[in-house]
Write a protein that holds these residues in place. Structure first.
Motif, PDB file in Angstrom:
ATOM      1  N   PRO A  29      17.448  -6.660 109.622  1.00  0.00           N
ATOM      2  CA  PRO A  29      17.018  -8.030 109.331  1.00  0.00           C
ATOM      3  C   PRO A  29      15.625  -8.090 108.704  1.00  0.00           C
ATOM      4  CG  PRO A  29      16.893  -7.591 111.683  1.00  0.00           C
ATOM      5  CD  PRO A  29      17.587  -6.416 111.071  1.00  0.00           C
ATOM      6  N   VAL A  30      15.450  -9.066 107.838  1.00  0.00           N
ATOM      7  CA  VAL A  30      14.150  -9.318 107.209  1.00  0.00           C
ATOM      8  C   VAL A  30      13.264 -10.081 108.189  1.00  0.00           C
ATOM      9  CG1 VAL A  30      13.003 -10.594 105.343  1.00  0.00           C
ATOM     10  CG2 VAL A  30      15.087  -9.279 104.879  1.00  0.00           C
ATOM     11  N   GLU A  31      11.967  -9.784 108.171  1.00  0.00           N
ATOM     12  CA  GLU A  31      10.997 -10.482 109.007  1.00  0.00           C
ATOM     13  C   GLU A  31       9.955 -11.157 108.126  1.00  0.00           C
ATOM     14  OE1 GLU A  31       9.217  -7.490 111.401  1.00  0.00           O
ATOM     15  OE2 GLU A  31      11.004  -7.107 112.594  1.00  0.00           O
ATOM     16  N   VAL A  32       9.419 -12.253 108.611  1.00  0.00           N
ATOM     17  CA  VAL A  32       8.338 -12.947 107.905  1.00  0.00           C
ATOM     18  C   VAL A  32       7.007 -12.311 108.286  1.00  0.00           C
ATOM     19  CG1 VAL A  32       7.093 -15.128 107.686  1.00  0.00           C
ATOM     20  CG2 VAL A  32       9.593 -15.110 107.765  1.00  0.00           C
ATOM     21  N   GLN A  33       6.170 -12.033 107.291  1.00  0.00           N
ATOM     22  CA  GLN A  33       4.790 -11.615 107.535  1.00  0.00           C
ATOM     23  C   GLN A  33       3.923 -12.862 107.354  1.00  0.00           C
ATOM     24  OE1 GLN A  33       3.680  -9.073 108.882  1.00  0.00           O
ATOM     25  NE2 GLN A  33       1.722  -8.361 108.110  1.00  0.00           N
ATOM     26  N   ASP A  34       3.527 -13.450 108.475  1.00  0.00           N
ATOM     27  CA  ASP A  34       2.822 -14.726 108.428  1.00  0.00           C
ATOM     28  C   ASP A  34       1.552 -14.647 107.598  1.00  0.00           C
ATOM     29  OD1 ASP A  34       4.686 -15.975 110.085  1.00  0.00           O
ATOM     30  OD2 ASP A  34       3.628 -15.356 111.908  1.00  0.00           O
ATOM     31  N   GLU A  35       1.193 -15.781 107.005  1.00  0.00           N
ATOM     32  CA  GLU A  35      -0.023 -15.838 106.204  1.00  0.00           C
ATOM     33  C   GLU A  35      -1.257 -15.513 107.052  1.00  0.00           C
ATOM     34  OE1 GLU A  35      -2.302 -19.075 103.337  1.00  0.00           O
ATOM     35  OE2 GLU A  35      -0.132 -19.240 103.637  1.00  0.00           O
ATOM     36  N   ALA A  36      -1.167 -15.773 108.363  1.00  0.00           N
ATOM     37  CA  ALA A  36      -2.291 -15.439 109.244  1.00  0.00           C
ATOM     38  C   ALA A  36      -2.561 -13.945 109.262  1.00  0.00           C
ATOM     39  CB  ALA A  36      -1.997 -15.923 110.660  1.00  0.00           C
ATOM     40  N   LEU A  37      -1.550 -13.134 108.944  1.00  0.00           N
ATOM     41  CA  LEU A  37      -1.712 -11.683 108.854  1.00  0.00           C
ATOM     42  C   LEU A  37      -1.844 -11.227 107.411  1.00  0.00           C
ATOM     43  CD1 LEU A  37       0.985 -10.613 111.483  1.00  0.00           C
ATOM     44  CD2 LEU A  37      -1.498 -10.537 111.778  1.00  0.00           C
ATOM     45  N   ALA A  38      -1.125 -11.903 106.504  1.00  0.00           N
ATOM     46  CA  ALA A  38      -1.143 -11.504 105.095  1.00  0.00           C
ATOM     47  C   ALA A  38      -2.407 -11.969 104.377  1.00  0.00           C
ATOM     48  CB  ALA A  38       0.088 -12.061 104.387  1.00  0.00           C
ATOM     49  N   GLY A  39      -3.001 -13.060 104.848  1.00  0.00           N
ATOM     50  CA  GLY A  39      -4.241 -13.538 104.249  1.00  0.00           C
ATOM     51  C   GLY A  39      -4.071 -14.376 103.004  1.00  0.00           C
ATOM     52  N   LEU A  40      -2.885 -14.377 102.424  1.00  0.00           N
ATOM     53  CA  LEU A  40      -2.630 -15.126 101.196  1.00  0.00           C
ATOM     54  C   LEU A  40      -1.153 -15.485 101.159  1.00  0.00           C
ATOM     55  CD1 LEU A  40      -4.272 -15.991  98.635  1.00  0.00           C
ATOM     56  CD2 LEU A  40      -3.330 -13.972  97.498  1.00  0.00           C
ATOM     57  N   GLY A  41      -0.839 -16.711 100.781  1.00  0.00           N
ATOM     58  CA  GLY A  41       0.540 -17.153 100.751  1.00  0.00           C
ATOM     59  C   GLY A  41       1.312 -16.544  99.596  1.00  0.00           C
ATOM     60  N   SER A  42       2.613 -16.463  99.762  1.00  0.00           N
ATOM     61  CA  SER A  42       3.460 -15.915  98.701  1.00  0.00           C
ATOM     62  C   SER A  42       3.334 -16.715  97.419  1.00  0.00           C
ATOM     63  CB  SER A  42       4.921 -15.879  99.162  1.00  0.00           C
ATOM     64  OG  SER A  42       5.778 -15.517  98.098  1.00  0.00           O
ATOM     65  N   ILE A  43       3.272 -18.039  97.518  1.00  0.00           N
ATOM     66  CA  ILE A  43       3.188 -18.851  96.305  1.00  0.00           C
ATOM     67  C   ILE A  43       1.919 -18.536  95.526  1.00  0.00           C
ATOM     68  CG2 ILE A  43       2.151 -20.772  97.587  1.00  0.00           C
ATOM     69  CD1 ILE A  43       4.378 -20.922  94.423  1.00  0.00           C
ATOM     70  N   ASP A  44       0.822 -18.273  96.239  1.00  0.00           N
ATOM     71  CA  ASP A  44      -0.436 -17.920  95.564  1.00  0.00           C
ATOM     72  C   ASP A  44      -0.319 -16.571  94.860  1.00  0.00           C
ATOM     73  OD1 ASP A  44      -1.939 -20.246  96.513  1.00  0.00           O
ATOM     74  OD2 ASP A  44      -1.829 -19.279  98.472  1.00  0.00           O
ATOM     75  N   LYS A  45       0.304 -15.605  95.524  1.00  0.00           N
ATOM     76  CA  LYS A  45       0.494 -14.298  94.901  1.00  0.00           C
ATOM     77  C   LYS A  45       1.390 -14.419  93.673  1.00  0.00           C
ATOM     78  CE  LYS A  45       0.124 -11.784  99.322  1.00  0.00           C
ATOM     79  NZ  LYS A  45       0.828 -10.922 100.298  1.00  0.00           N
ATOM     80  N   ARG A  46       2.495 -15.164  93.822  1.00  0.00           N
ATOM     81  CA  ARG A  46       3.442 -15.294  92.711  1.00  0.00           C
ATOM     82  C   ARG A  46       2.806 -15.997  91.525  1.00  0.00           C
ATOM     83  NH1 ARG A  46       7.341 -18.636  94.331  1.00  0.00           N
ATOM     84  NH2 ARG A  46       6.802 -18.873  96.542  1.00  0.00           N
ATOM     85  N   ARG A  47       2.004 -17.017  91.798  1.00  0.00           N
ATOM     86  CA  ARG A  47       1.337 -17.715  90.694  1.00  0.00           C
ATOM     87  C   ARG A  47       0.342 -16.811  89.978  1.00  0.00           C
ATOM     88  NH1 ARG A  47       0.340 -23.393  94.005  1.00  0.00           N
ATOM     89  NH2 ARG A  47       2.383 -24.354  93.507  1.00  0.00           N
ATOM     90  N   ASP A  48      -0.390 -15.997  90.738  1.00  0.00           N
ATOM     91  CA  ASP A  48      -1.348 -15.082  90.112  1.00  0.00           C
ATOM     92  C   ASP A  48      -0.636 -14.078  89.210  1.00  0.00           C
ATOM     93  OD1 ASP A  48      -3.436 -16.325  91.386  1.00  0.00           O
ATOM     94  OD2 ASP A  48      -3.645 -14.807  92.972  1.00  0.00           O
ATOM     95  N   ILE A  49       0.449 -13.471  89.704  1.00  0.00           N
ATOM     96  CA  ILE A  49       1.161 -12.481  88.897  1.00  0.00           C
ATOM     97  C   ILE A  49       1.845 -13.160  87.711  1.00  0.00           C
ATOM     98  CG2 ILE A  49       2.932 -10.695  88.897  1.00  0.00           C
ATOM     99  CD1 ILE A  49       0.520  -9.966  90.570  1.00  0.00           C
TER     100      ILE A  49
END
Length: 617
Positions: A164-184
């Motif tokens: 199963p896939v797990e979520v890596q919360d933003e509290a641990l990742a430090g940056l949201g997926s949408i922010d990463k995707r927009r940057d790339i």
């Protein structure tokens, strides 16, 4: 994560015979068998361990070539001893992957008209081009197989993983997926690219802030993805891996599709004439072939997720520091236990590895080991990537060295540490070699270097003390490390091999020089460090970087010959040990803290370590 279900032990001779029969049926003279799967990762699931099934070799890098009348297996310097222990060398000729790579060997053994098969999903475009040139030079033909002939004879092949896939919360990742995707996506648009094909599971996990358990030791869901210039993603993954509630984390811009849709999406991009980025160094050659055949404008270049993933943000760095403190407490408990138990000769390699995992397991956020523990006593320690088994297991005997290289995965960070310990009283030669390795480690750990410096420019610092006595080690000095991702991460590294990637703040690497005396002992001292800005001294003209040491574990004082150390080297070690003592003692039991007090006492008894120096890098 999944259990490590590696296929071990000598391969049955009939497997090679069955493969040769299948090649003959297909009109092929030979076939390439890489260690890799479709994602080119370090760890592959049991269903993709083709090299291990065919040869018995369990190492993390290598390849085999099977021809009608001969076969060879290629491994690097880490595995030159291991390959001969695991593989039937009467059927597979062991060769050095770097000194005599498959392309060179094929140029010597192939003849005009020969047909060498390969699976285009298991080789990168760069690898295929090298193989094609090697075949063309001798008039042979490189043939892409529509399906893998080895799979046709692997009758009990395991099913693909479905963890199963797990979520890596933003509290641990430090940056949201949408922010990463927009940057790339913005970077893609700036280069007038329409899409990016991602085949590296760690890039996808980082980009989407997810983790998984499809392979051992690394929390990855195996999948492919296409990132578009509007920051939306087509994610090709089995729906059975997705738990309830994941859709809310992913959001509407991430479209989950079955893996069988990938080829159709690549063909759609081709029909649109889209400009598509593919990392030819890591992506399967089949992806480039499909895009080109469909009419896409192929743009080969580096995976743009790798560099920002390597440069940890402040939240990730804080998590890594916390993880290393907990890991340091586990290491202190283990080393204390080892110091009391090993001299009696009752502790063996497997027992020690199990004990260390047992000390780590209760730790907060612990999710498993980050790689198989290397637990090598005496001559087994000289095998760089040794893995103890019931057949090779040795007791830790007085007068010998014990090398333990281990690490853990925590939700907030990944660790990797190596310590070499004297069992009983060490011999003068052991102490001298250990001290030379220590000097190299300290030289690199305390180095300052201008912005723009690469790891390959620093590698010599760790080797110089050994070189001065005609000694060396046949592995890199440092690898990148992920944030609850792969313990071996690019694009940065510290190695004699050329690397154009400059070290940047936030990158985490290992520093791990070593020395290995075949048949006697191995020595390695490994800490993880983070690249940090350093204040330029007065009068300086260049911005400087340095290393912050993350690992917190004592280095065996009994193995240090202080006569070989400078006052600066002694000062660094005393300050490091004072920091270990300050940070770890409050986390462990009184008897462990008492042991730690002795294990970290200054080499220079009269030296007092100011608090500001204890906390310095």
């Amino acid at each position: 994560m999944t259990d490590d279900c590696a296929i071990t032990g000598p391969a049955a001779p009939q497997r090679l015979d069955a493969l040769r029969a299948e090649l003959a049926r297909r009109g092929l003279t030979g076939f390439m068998v890489p260690r890799s799967d479709e994602h080119q990762g370090e760890y592959v699931p049991p269903s993709a361990q083709r090299l291990a099934w065919l040869t018995g070799f369990s190492g993390s890098a290598g390849a085999a070539v099977v021809l009608v009348d001969r076969a060879a297996i290629f491994v690097d310097g880490r595995y030159t001893l291991q390959v001969r222990a695991e593989v039937d060398t009467t059927r597979f000729q062991p060769l050095h992957l770097v000194e005599q790579p498959p392309t060179r060997w094929l140029g010597e053994v192939l003849a005009k008209g020969d047909r060498l098969g390969f699976d285009p999903w298991l080789h990168t475009a760069d690898q295929v081009e090298a193989l094609r040139l090697a075949c063309e030079r001798v008039g042979a033909e490189l043939v892409a197989c529509p399906d893998n002939p080895l799979d046709a004879v692997w009758l009990d092949r395991p099913l693909p993983p479905m963890a199963p896939v797990e979520v890596q919360d933003e509290a641990l990742a430090g940056l949201g997926s949408i922010d990463k995707r927009r940057d790339i996506a913005a970077a893609l648009a700036a280069e007038q690219l329409s899409a990016l094909v991602l085949s590296a599971p760690d890039s996808i996990a980082w980009l989407l802030n997810v983790r998984g358990g499809d392979v051992a030791y690394t929390p990855l869901p195996l999948s492919f993805a296409v990132l578009h210039d509007d920051a939306s993603v087509d994610w090709f993954i089995h729906a059975a891996k997705l738990p309830d509630g994941l859709a809310a984390h992913l959001g509407p811009d991430i479209r989950v599709r079955p893996p069988t849709d990938l080829e159709a999406e690549l063909e759609r991009l081709g029909r649109l004439g889209a400009r598509v980025r593919v990392d030819a160094a890591t992506a399967p050659a089949r992806i480039s072939e499909l895009l080109a055949a469909a009419g896409a404008r192929l743009e080969r270049g580096a995976d743009p997720c790798q560099l920002p993933k390597a440069c940890k943000n402040p939240v990730e760095l804080a998590g890594l520091r916390a993880a290393h403190r907990r890991d340091g407490a586990a290491m202190a408990r283990f080393l204390c236990w080892l110091d009391r138990q090993a001299p009696g000769g009752q502790v063996d390699e497997l027992m020690a590895a199990a004990a260390l995992e047992g000390f780590r397991r209760p730790g907060e956020n612990f999710r498993g080991l980050s790689f198989p523990t290397i637990s090598g006593a005496g001559p087994n320690g000289a095998i760089v990537h040794y893995r103890s088994s019931p057949a090779t297991n040795r007791h830790l005997m007085p007068g010998e060295l014990y090398l333990v290289d281990s690490g853990a995965q925590y939700r907030d960070g990944t660790t990797d540490v190596t310590r070499t310990v004297a069992v009983g009283k060490p011999r003068p030669r052991q102490r001298r070699h250990f001290t030379l390795v220590l000097r190299g480690h300290v030289a690199l750990a305390r180095s300052l270097f201008p912005v723009g410096t690469t790891g390959s420019q620093l590698d010599v610092l760790a080797r110089q003390p050994l070189w001065g006595e005609g000694l060396d080690y046949d592995h890199g000095t440092g690898h990148g490390v992920g944030s609850y991702l792969s313990v071996h991460e690019g694009p940065q590294r510290i190695s004699k091999l050329g690397n154009s990637v400059a070290l940047k703040p936030g990158m985490v690497l290992s520093i791990e020089p070593g020395y290995y005396k075949a048949g006697a002992y191995g020595i390695r001292i490994e800490n993880l460090v983070a690249v940090v800005p350093v204040k330029t001294p007065a009068g300086g003209e260049r911005a400087l970087l340095g290393f912050e040491t993350l690992t917190l574990a004592p280095i065996d004082r009994a193995l240090i010959d202080t006569r070989l150390l400078t006052s600066e080297e002694i000062g660094w070690l005393d300050a490091y040990h004072a920091r270990v003592r300050d940070e770890i003692s409050p986390l462990v039991e009184p008897q462990v803290a008492q042991w730690l007090e002795q294990a970290t006492r200054p080499l220079s008894p009269a030296r007092s370590i100011p608090a500001r120096e204890r906390n310095r890098r």
